[in-house]
Design an enzyme around this catalytic site. Structure first.
Site, PDB file in Angstrom:
ATOM      1  N   THR A   1       0.834  -1.196   0.000  1.00 38.74           N
ATOM      2  CA  THR A   1       0.000   0.000   0.000  1.00 38.74           C
ATOM      3  C   THR A   1       0.867   1.245   0.000  1.00 38.74           C
ATOM      4  O   THR A   1       1.825   1.336   0.753  1.00 38.74           O
ATOM      5  CB  THR A   1      -0.875   0.002   1.265  1.00 38.74           C
ATOM      6  OG1 THR A   1      -1.783  -1.080   1.162  1.00 38.74           O
ATOM      7  CG2 THR A   1      -1.640   1.300   1.411  1.00 38.74           C
TER       8      THR A   1
ATOM      9  N   ARG B   1     -13.589  -8.052  -0.006  1.00 43.11           N
ATOM     10  CA  ARG B   1     -12.894  -7.635   1.222  1.00 43.11           C
ATOM     11  C   ARG B   1     -12.318  -6.221   1.052  1.00 43.11           C
ATOM     12  O   ARG B   1     -11.764  -5.870   0.017  1.00 43.11           O
ATOM     13  CB  ARG B   1     -11.776  -8.645   1.530  1.00 43.11           C
ATOM     14  CG  ARG B   1     -10.922  -8.304   2.750  1.00 43.11           C
ATOM     15  CD  ARG B   1      -9.708  -7.484   2.386  1.00 43.11           C
ATOM     16  NE  ARG B   1      -8.784  -7.318   3.504  1.00 43.11           N
ATOM     17  CZ  ARG B   1      -7.752  -6.485   3.492  1.00 43.11           C
ATOM     18  NH1 ARG B   1      -7.513  -5.744   2.434  1.00 43.11           N
ATOM     19  NH2 ARG B   1      -6.964  -6.378   4.529  1.00 43.11           N
ATOM     20  N   VAL B   2     -12.456  -5.417   2.082  1.00 49.06           N
ATOM     21  CA  VAL B   2     -11.885  -4.066   2.097  1.00 49.06           C
ATOM     22  C   VAL B   2     -11.018  -3.944   3.337  1.00 49.06           C
ATOM     23  O   VAL B   2     -11.406  -4.399   4.418  1.00 49.06           O
ATOM     24  CB  VAL B   2     -13.005  -3.003   2.115  1.00 49.06           C
ATOM     25  CG1 VAL B   2     -12.435  -1.610   2.329  1.00 49.06           C
ATOM     26  CG2 VAL B   2     -13.815  -3.052   0.818  1.00 49.06           C
ATOM     27  N   GLY B   3      -9.860  -3.344   3.184  1.00 53.67           N
ATOM     28  CA  GLY B   3      -8.940  -3.208   4.316  1.00 53.67           C
ATOM     29  C   GLY B   3      -8.998  -1.833   4.954  1.00 53.67           C
ATOM     30  O   GLY B   3     -10.016  -1.143   4.910  1.00 53.67           O
ATOM     31  N   ASP B   4      -7.894  -1.434   5.534  1.00 51.95           N
ATOM     32  CA  ASP B   4      -7.828  -0.183   6.292  1.00 51.95           C
ATOM     33  C   ASP B   4      -7.636   1.052   5.411  1.00 51.95           C
ATOM     34  O   ASP B   4      -8.028   2.167   5.785  1.00 51.95           O
ATOM     35  CB  ASP B   4      -6.673  -0.237   7.295  1.00 51.95           C
ATOM     36  CG  ASP B   4      -5.331  -0.467   6.588  1.00 51.95           C
ATOM     37  OD1 ASP B   4      -5.285  -1.273   5.625  1.00 51.95           O
ATOM     38  OD2 ASP B   4      -4.333   0.153   6.998  1.00 51.95           O
TER      39      ASP B   4
ATOM     40  N   GLY C   1       0.094  -2.710   5.524  1.00 54.90           N
ATOM     41  CA  GLY C   1       0.145  -4.011   6.193  1.00 54.90           C
ATOM     42  C   GLY C   1      -1.239  -4.608   6.330  1.00 54.90           C
ATOM     43  O   GLY C   1      -2.151  -4.235   5.595  1.00 54.90           O
TER      44      GLY C   1
ATOM     45  N   GLY D   1      -4.640  -4.916   7.022  1.00 52.84           N
ATOM     46  CA  GLY D   1      -5.597  -3.852   7.302  1.00 52.84           C
ATOM     47  C   GLY D   1      -6.552  -4.152   8.438  1.00 52.84           C
ATOM     48  O   GLY D   1      -6.968  -3.244   9.167  1.00 52.84           O
TER      49      GLY D   1
HETATM   50  N1  ASP Z   1      -3.311  -2.284   4.174  1.00 55.66           N
HETATM   51  C1  ASP Z   1      -3.785  -2.883   2.955  1.00 55.66           C
HETATM   52  C2  ASP Z   1      -5.047  -3.638   3.209  1.00 55.66           C
HETATM   53  O1  ASP Z   1      -5.179  -4.241   4.246  1.00 55.66           O
HETATM   54  C3  ASP Z   1      -2.868  -3.806   2.272  1.00 55.66           C
HETATM   55  C4  ASP Z   1      -1.435  -3.734   2.541  1.00 55.66           C
HETATM   56  O2  ASP Z   1      -0.905  -2.709   2.926  1.00 55.66           O
HETATM   57  O3  ASP Z   1      -0.783  -4.747   2.326  1.00 55.66           O
HETATM   58  O4  ASP Z   1      -5.874  -3.673   2.333  1.00 55.66           O
END
Ligand code: ASP
Length: 342
Positions: free
Chosen positions: A194, A222-225, A246, A248
């Site tokens: 990210t 799926r949706v992350g942070d 990282g 999320g």
């Molecule tokens: N933070 C992002 C998510 O969880 C992905 C990542 O940074 O690897 O979607």
């Protein structure tokens, strides 16, 4: 005014461990996640050095990442487990205006859709088909649905086992020939993920942007942070800004970047605030945390920059008139993480 070309650029292959801990950078200054943040920073710097606004700089940074195939965000990135590239992005300015898009497909620059949403509607977050419709109505080109050759190959490989296990620091790209000696590579891959960018402009205003394809081979939908304001990105012009990369889910659970900015409000340095956020993730489930990576970067309104991660291997890029460097973040677990085949 110095141009970017004459900056004393230290190659991305030389991260400086902890060297900036608590270091204050004269404004304007821009900070991005990972070594690939150098690409983002270069785009942001072109605006900041000309006394441009932080919001324009962070959007330009995210756009540069979205169109750079090796940055591992945008349409060339890895798909979800069903083979769809679904993109998330968020942007926030110095007046707490913000916009996000989630589960957006076939659009090259989700960050600009997020900004358009922020600036032309009363809404903060648009998802999926609605976000795509909004993008189309606002003149964004809808691209063909097609995986990059690398993404298709890796996805097909992944399908053989279909095991969802994000690899620490290596979600995406294999290294190119000229990066073989980079010290931040682990088993032939680069720490790219990210892209989060936070900037303090010459006028003293802060903004941030965050763009991602999410975790590779995630569940469809799926949706992350990254597009969640207060999780993957937060800006408070009176205090500072923070962003993350990282796993999320862990960042969402602790409202990571909001937590960091609030801690800074009460006197924590950016590094200490990032460390506290990481510590909360690790304290919740230490055994699980040993298997994952989360990294935060933060900047105070006075230009102090900090970072912290669960694992070693998280890097971030800082650019201002005197600096253009990759730094290695300090971390809770110091030993290099185990990688497949090691
Ligand atoms: N933070 C992002 C998510 O969880 C992905 C990542 O940074 O690897 O979607």
């Amino acid at each position: 005014m110095k141009s970017a070309a004459v900056l004393p650029v230290i190659a991305a292959a030389e991260p400086v461990l902890g060297a900036n801990s608590g270091q204050k950078f004269a404004r304007p200054v821009v900070v991005s996640t990972w070594d690939s943040g150098m690409t983002a920073n270069a785009a942001a710097w072109r605006i900041l050095k000309a006394k441009g606004r932080a919001i324009d700089a962070v959007e330009a940074a995210a756009r540069a990442s979205e169109e750079e195939p090796s940055c591992c965000v945008g349409l060339e990135a890895y798909p979800d487990r069903d083979g769809y590239v679904t993109l998330d992005a968020s942007i926030m300015d110095h007046r707490s205006n913000c916009g996000s898009v989630v589960y957006l497909q076939q659009i090259k620059h989700p960050i600009s859709v997020a900004r358009k949403l922020m600036e032309t509607t009363k809404h903060v977050l648009l998802a999926g088909d609605g976000a795509l419709q909004f993008a189309r109505e606002n003149g964004f080109e809808v691209m063909p649905r097609k995986l990059s050759a690398d993404a298709e190959k890796e996805w097909k490989e992944w399908l053989k086992k279909s095991e969802y296990k994000p690899v620490i620091n290596i979600e995406n790209r294999k290294i190119s020939q000229n990066e073989k000696s980079a010290p931040y590579t682990i088993n032939g891959a680069v720490n790219h993920d990210t892209m989060g960018t936070i900037a303090l402009d010459a006028g003293g205003d802060l903004s941030g942007a965050c763009t991602t394809s999410g975790m590779a081979f995630k569940m469809h939908g799926r949706v992350g942070d990254s597009p969640i304001i207060g999780a993957g990105l937060f800006v408070d012009n009176k205090v500072g800004a923070a962003t993350s990369s990282g796993v999320g889910e862990e960042v969402i659970r602790i409202c990571g970047t909001h937590l960091i900015v609030e801690l800074m409000r009460f006197g924590y340095s950016p590094t200490r605030a990032c460390r506290e956020a990481v510590r909360r993730i690790v304290d919740r489930d230490r055994a699980a945390a040993k298997e994952m990576q989360v990294g935060f970067i933060a900047i105070s309104r006075t230009g102090e920059v900090g970072a912290f991660a669960i694992q070693s291997g998280f890097t971030y890029s800082v650019t201002n008139s005197g600096t253009s460097k990759v730094f290695a973040s300090d971390s809770i677990f110091k030993a290099p993480p185990q990688q497949p085949g090691s």
